[in-house]
Each structure stands twice: as structure tokens, then as C-alpha cells.
Design a protein around this motif. Structure first.
Motif, mmCIF file in Angstrom:
data_model
loop_
_atom_site.group_PDB
_atom_site.id
_atom_site.type_symbol
_atom_site.label_atom_id
_atom_site.label_comp_id
_atom_site.label_asym_id
_atom_site.label_seq_id
_atom_site.Cartn_x
_atom_site.Cartn_y
_atom_site.Cartn_z
ATOM 1 N N HIS A 88 27.514 -65.581 95.111
ATOM 2 C CA HIS A 88 27.240 -66.571 94.065
ATOM 3 C C HIS A 88 26.165 -67.551 94.537
ATOM 4 O O HIS A 88 25.213 -67.868 93.794
ATOM 5 C CB HIS A 88 28.545 -67.301 93.737
ATOM 6 N N GLY A 89 26.289 -68.010 95.774
ATOM 7 C CA GLY A 89 25.344 -68.990 96.302
ATOM 8 C C GLY A 89 23.974 -68.416 96.604
ATOM 9 O O GLY A 89 22.951 -69.038 96.287
ATOM 10 N N VAL A 90 23.923 -67.240 97.225
ATOM 11 C CA VAL A 90 22.606 -66.674 97.552
ATOM 12 C C VAL A 90 21.868 -66.256 96.286
ATOM 13 O O VAL A 90 20.633 -66.352 96.220
ATOM 14 C CB VAL A 90 22.713 -65.496 98.553
ATOM 15 N N LEU B 47 17.765 -59.276 99.649
ATOM 16 C CA LEU B 47 18.901 -58.373 99.832
ATOM 17 C C LEU B 47 20.035 -59.055 100.577
ATOM 18 O O LEU B 47 19.864 -59.526 101.703
ATOM 19 C CB LEU B 47 18.475 -57.125 100.598
ATOM 20 N N HIS B 48 21.193 -59.078 99.932
ATOM 21 C CA HIS B 48 22.424 -59.517 100.591
ATOM 22 C C HIS B 48 23.200 -58.272 101.001
ATOM 23 O O HIS B 48 23.483 -57.410 100.172
ATOM 24 C CB HIS B 48 23.267 -60.365 99.637
ATOM 25 N N VAL C 37 13.888 -56.658 104.233
ATOM 26 C CA VAL C 37 14.252 -57.373 103.006
ATOM 27 C C VAL C 37 15.613 -58.071 103.072
ATOM 28 O O VAL C 37 15.979 -58.778 102.128
ATOM 29 C CB VAL C 37 14.233 -56.428 101.782
ATOM 30 N N MET C 38 16.363 -57.900 104.167
ATOM 31 C CA MET C 38 17.669 -58.564 104.222
ATOM 32 C C MET C 38 17.481 -60.065 104.391
ATOM 33 O O MET C 38 16.793 -60.526 105.298
ATOM 34 C CB MET C 38 18.521 -58.019 105.377
ATOM 35 N N THR C 39 18.124 -60.822 103.505
ATOM 36 C CA THR C 39 18.009 -62.276 103.542
ATOM 37 C C THR C 39 19.340 -62.969 103.819
ATOM 38 O O THR C 39 19.366 -64.181 104.048
ATOM 39 C CB THR C 39 17.442 -62.794 102.204
ATOM 40 N N SER C 40 20.451 -62.217 103.785
ATOM 41 C CA SER C 40 21.768 -62.783 104.061
ATOM 42 C C SER C 40 22.734 -61.641 104.312
ATOM 43 O O SER C 40 22.488 -60.497 103.904
ATOM 44 C CB SER C 40 22.256 -63.667 102.905
#
Length: 306
Positions: free
Chosen positions: A104-106, A220-221, A262-265
Motif C-alpha cells: 500500500h505504501g510503496v 518493482l516490489h 528494477v527492484m525498488t522494495s
């Protein structure tokens, strides 16, 4: 590439009846996650553990610990949105109910920055139930339904930035009930079970999804559940399902994620140290996180017993 990585403890233990996941964040710390990421040249800050909001919600029949889950969802959403402004957060769980808040936050942050949000769900379960369809009442089985905007989450924070179903990929499925299967097959979510991995290999399933994230400049999460792995190599989870991914399949997925850039979290979820064997599941998850953040085959240290 050097990154600023934020370790965010999420000792969520309300998503199911079996206790123990609240000890997960400290198990990752004890397994030297921070040191492993520093060894790769990253700047790492441990933000400590998030605490849940107090809510006025009351329990509903058939749902386990609903008020606690609501409190965690609100606090983790804020923590995730804040952490995204400072670097790449790794959320140390805690059961998978934590993803109600982290995704939800990312997704809120991605909307603010104009990037499409994608989610890679590595899990034996689809976690696509709503409050109305769950038969177990365990809310760790609901995050993907919530963050993609399905109805049936009365009382939860609104989802102003739902992740498009077509931007979600689940890999590793092997335990999906009838109601969830029907919902999943009626959705646009990309979903691959273990048979697909057996027949085609994990590269063939994951590469097209990562290529799409790259092509549109997406964020990307990655949500990595311990039960994505076979319980023979990762026993410390209360939802074991035989026939999971091998260590090499999991590392290949992580290495591909790193190569895509591309991973951000990331979530590391469902570790229950009470069920572990001398810390080996915690160490495996640390090693996989390190692979997702740049550790190569030739960089791997010889394993040592904890």
C-alpha cells in the motif's frame, strides 16, 4: 551499483493463529543481513522496528486479530512510503499480513513519482482472499486482494493507488483453495505454479515479467515468502507445503531481479524462528536477499553453522 538500503523491522504476528513470526526481524539481524549487504558495497541503515497504530476497530467473527492487522496496515503503509523517499527498503517480517501495509505504501510513492507499480509475489499461496471469502480467517492470505483493489475490505485504509492486476506476477503456487482459484483465474494476474517451473524453468516464467517492468520504467516490489522454498531447505515457516523451489531456482530468480535493475522494495516474510534448525532458514533468506542486491555466484562465502 551502490544503493542506500533501509532495513525496516515488521514484527507482525497477527495474520495467523500460530505465533512466532514476531521474532523474524531479530533473526535476520542475527543472521548478519546488514553485514552481508554492506559487504556488497551498499549503504545500509537499520530503522528499527515499526509499531502498529492503535485502532478503535473491533474483532469480527471468523477473522483472526482484525484490529491488530488494521493497526499494522496503517503504520506500515506510512513507514513504507517514507522509506521509499530515502532509499530501497527491505521489510523484515513478520507474517505476510505485513504486505497489506508495505505494498500500500510503496504504491502510493510510485504514484507520486509517476512510475507504474509492479509486484512479484514468490509464494506457495496466492494470498488473494478478501475478508468475505477467507475460510480460515487468517489475514496473511489477503494482501494481494487488498492492494489490487478488490472489494471486501471494509474498515481498512482506502486504496487510492491499486496495483493493476496485470502488473502482478505470482510464482511458486502449490496451495490454492477453490474460491481463491476462481478469483485468480478470473483476474489478470500472472500466476505460475510449481508444475510450470518444472516444465519451463523459472527463467522462462520470470524474464518476460521483468522485461515488461523494465520497458515501462516500473517500480518493482518483491515479496519473498519462506514457503516459496521447499520445506526441506527452509523449514522455519508455519505454512509448509512440500514441493517448493530449490535453492538454485530461488537464487536464479534473485539474480535475475538484480540484473534487471528494477527492484525498488522487498519483503522477507513468514520466517518463524521457533521452527528453524540452527538458524538455517534465516541464513538462507539473508543469502537470497543478498543475491537480489548484487551478490554473484563467485562472491558467496562458505556457509558456516550459526
Amino acid at each position: 551499483m551502490t544503493k542506500t538500503i533501509l532495513l525496516v523491522g515488521a514484527p507482525v504476528d497477527c495474520g495467523k493463529a500460530r505465533a512466532g513470526c514476531l521474532m523474524g526481524p531479530d533473526a535476520y539481524r542475527s543472521a548478519r543481513l546488514e553485514g552481508a549487504l554492506r559487504d556488497l558495497g551498499h549503504h545500509v541503515r537499520d530503522r528499527g522496528n515499526v509499531v502498529p497504530d492503535q485502532t478503535a476497530a473491533i474483532d469480527r467473527d471468523g477473522l483472526h486479530a482484525l484490529p491488530d492487522t488494521l493497526g499494522w496496515t496503517a503504520s506500515l503503509s506510512r513507514a513504507a512510503e517514507t522509506a521509499m523517499q530515502e532509499g530501497l527498503p527491505v521489510f523484515l517480517g513478520g507474517d505476510h499480513a505485513l504486505s497489506l501495509g508495505t505494498v500500500h505504501g510503496v504504491a502510493a510513492h510510485a504514484a507520486q513519482t509517476g512510475r507504474p507499480q509492479f509486484v512479484l509475489w514468490l509464494d506457495a499461496h496466492a494470498d488473494f482472499h478478501t475478508l468475505e471469502t477467507t475460510t480460515s480467517g487468517n489475514l496473511h492470505g489477503t494482501p494481494l486482494a487488498y492492494v489490487t483493489g478488490r472489494k471486501g475490505f471494509d474498515g481498512f485504509p482506502p486504496v487510492p493507488h491499486p496495483v493493476p492486476q496485470d502488473n502482478v506476477c505470482i510464482i511458486g503456487l502449490r496451495s490454492v483453495d477453490a474460491a481463491e482459484r476462481a478469483a485468480l483465474e478470473g483476474s489478470a494476474i500472472h500466476h505460475h505454479d510449481m508444475r510450470a517451473i518444472d516444465e519451463y524453468g523459472i527463467k522462462a516464467l520470470l524474464a518476460p515479467f521483468l522485461d515488461r517492468v523494465v520497458s515501462v520504467g516500473g517500480a518493482l516490489h518483491v515479496s519473498l515468502d519462506v514457503d516459496f522454498l521447499d520445506p526441506a531447505v527452509a523449514p522455519a515457516v508455519g505454512t509448509t507445503v512440500p514441493g517448493g523451489a530449490t535453492i538454485r531456482e530461488a537464487h536464479l530468480a534473485m539474480e535475475m531481479i538484480h540484473d534487471s535493475g528494477v527492484m525498488t522494495s522487498m519483503d522477507l516474510v513468514e520466517l518463524n524462528p521457533m521452527l528453524d534448525e540452527r538458524g538455517r532458514t534465516a541464513q538462507t533468506m539473508v543469502d537470497l536477499c543478498a543475491s537480489a542486491l548484487g551478490r554473484k555466484v563467485f562472491d558467496r562465502p562458505t556457509p558456516r553453522l550459526l
